[in-house]
Each structure stands twice: as structure tokens, then as C-alpha cells.
Design a protein around this motif. Structure first.
Motif, PDB file in Angstrom:
ATOM      1  N   ILE A   6      45.205  99.053  93.759  1.00  0.00           N
ATOM      2  CA  ILE A   6      44.988  98.053  92.721  1.00  0.00           C
ATOM      3  C   ILE A   6      44.469  98.751  91.465  1.00  0.00           C
ATOM      4  CG2 ILE A   6      43.854  95.881  92.102  1.00  0.00           C
ATOM      5  CD1 ILE A   6      45.625  95.638  94.590  1.00  0.00           C
ATOM      6  N   TYR A   7      45.108  98.467  90.337  1.00  0.00           N
ATOM      7  CA  TYR A   7      44.725  99.017  89.034  1.00  0.00           C
ATOM      8  C   TYR A   7      44.367  97.864  88.106  1.00  0.00           C
ATOM      9  CZ  TYR A   7      46.729 103.332  90.767  1.00  0.00           C
ATOM     10  OH  TYR A   7      46.989 104.448  91.519  1.00  0.00           O
ATOM     11  N   ARG A   8      43.370  98.080  87.269  1.00  0.00           N
ATOM     12  CA  ARG A   8      42.923  97.064  86.323  1.00  0.00           C
ATOM     13  C   ARG A   8      43.279  97.486  84.902  1.00  0.00           C
ATOM     14  NH1 ARG A   8      36.901  94.404  86.179  1.00  0.00           N
ATOM     15  NH2 ARG A   8      37.472  92.656  84.860  1.00  0.00           N
ATOM     16  N   SER A   9      43.677  96.514  84.102  1.00  0.00           N
ATOM     17  CA  SER A   9      44.005  96.777  82.707  1.00  0.00           C
ATOM     18  C   SER A   9      42.759  97.200  81.939  1.00  0.00           C
ATOM     19  CB  SER A   9      44.599  95.522  82.065  1.00  0.00           C
ATOM     20  OG  SER A   9      44.708  95.670  80.670  1.00  0.00           O
ATOM     21  N   ARG A  13      40.584  92.376  80.942  1.00  0.00           N
ATOM     22  CA  ARG A  13      39.850  92.414  82.210  1.00  0.00           C
ATOM     23  C   ARG A  13      40.386  91.450  83.258  1.00  0.00           C
ATOM     24  NH1 ARG A  13      34.988  88.851  82.444  1.00  0.00           N
ATOM     25  NH2 ARG A  13      35.296  87.305  80.821  1.00  0.00           N
ATOM     26  N   HIS A  15      43.789  91.210  83.921  1.00  0.00           N
ATOM     27  CA  HIS A  15      45.108  91.678  84.356  1.00  0.00           C
ATOM     28  C   HIS A  15      44.996  92.866  85.306  1.00  0.00           C
ATOM     29  CE1 HIS A  15      47.376  89.777  80.731  1.00  0.00           C
ATOM     30  NE2 HIS A  15      46.717  88.905  81.447  1.00  0.00           N
ATOM     31  N   TYR A  16      45.783  92.786  86.388  1.00  0.00           N
ATOM     32  CA  TYR A  16      45.791  93.800  87.431  1.00  0.00           C
ATOM     33  C   TYR A  16      47.224  94.127  87.807  1.00  0.00           C
ATOM     34  CZ  TYR A  16      40.936  92.405  87.948  1.00  0.00           C
ATOM     35  OH  TYR A  16      39.618  92.140  87.702  1.00  0.00           O
ATOM     36  N   LEU A  37      45.899 101.431  82.326  1.00  0.00           N
ATOM     37  CA  LEU A  37      45.427 100.971  83.625  1.00  0.00           C
ATOM     38  C   LEU A  37      44.469 101.984  84.221  1.00  0.00           C
ATOM     39  CD1 LEU A  37      48.867  99.823  85.065  1.00  0.00           C
ATOM     40  CD2 LEU A  37      47.027  98.321  84.267  1.00  0.00           C
ATOM     41  N   MET A  40      41.243 100.873  90.577  1.00  0.00           N
ATOM     42  CA  MET A  40      40.092 100.058  90.943  1.00  0.00           C
ATOM     43  C   MET A  40      39.754 100.166  92.427  1.00  0.00           C
ATOM     44  SD  MET A  40      39.603  96.081  90.149  1.00  0.00           S
ATOM     45  CE  MET A  40      38.550  95.129  91.169  1.00  0.00           C
TER      46      MET A  40
END
Length: 81
Positions: A6-9, A13, A15-16, A37, A40
Motif C-alpha cells: 500500500i502506497y499513500r499519495s 492524504r 489517496h492510496y 507516492l 505505507m
């Protein structure tokens, strides 16, 4: 067992993006190397329900697109009697 990364923008905050661990197709590699990105967490693909993450939908979209983009909004709700 497979896992989702899982990556976070960085810019939004809410958007993933998820990709499968070990997926080396161009879209997954693009997510990993994106400057927009940040990594996370890793989530097991084990059919367990999770708040704000639908593994079934993620698998479908990753198979189709190479990644799964989703949004999460958390709102604090106060109980008022």
C-alpha cells in the motif's frame, strides 16, 4: 500467501494505491518508483475484512490495470447524547 503493498499519495492524504508484492509489470514498478507516492504498509491477501480496503476489488483491478487506486476519508464523529 500473496501480499498487497500500500502506497499513500504525497499530495493528497486520502489517496492510496495498492500493488501485489513481487509484481514486476510496468504499472506496479511505476507505483513503486513514483515521486508522488510513499510506501505505507504491506497487507496480506487473506480474505480478512479490513476497514477501507477491499481485497476482492483490489485483485480485480490489479489484474486488469496493474494497480488499484482507492480513496480513504476518515472523519471523527462525536457521540452527542
Amino acid at each position: 500467501m500473496t501480499f498487497f503493498e500500500i502506497y499513500r499519495s504525497v499530495n493528497n492524504r486520502h489517496h492510496y494505491v495498492a500493488v501485489h508484492s513481487g509484481d514486476d509489470r510496468p504499472n506496479a514498478e511505476g507505483v513503486r518508483s513514483s515521486e508522488n507516492l510513499v510506501y505505507m504498509m504491506t497487507v496480506p491477501d487473506d480474505e480478512q475484512p479490513r476497514i477501507a480496503f477491499d481485497a476482492e476489488m483490489a485483485r480485480e483491478r490489479i489484474e486488469r490495470d496493474g494497480f488499484y487506486a482507492f480513496s480513504v476519508t476518515i472523519e471523527v464523529r462525536e457521540h452527542v447524547a
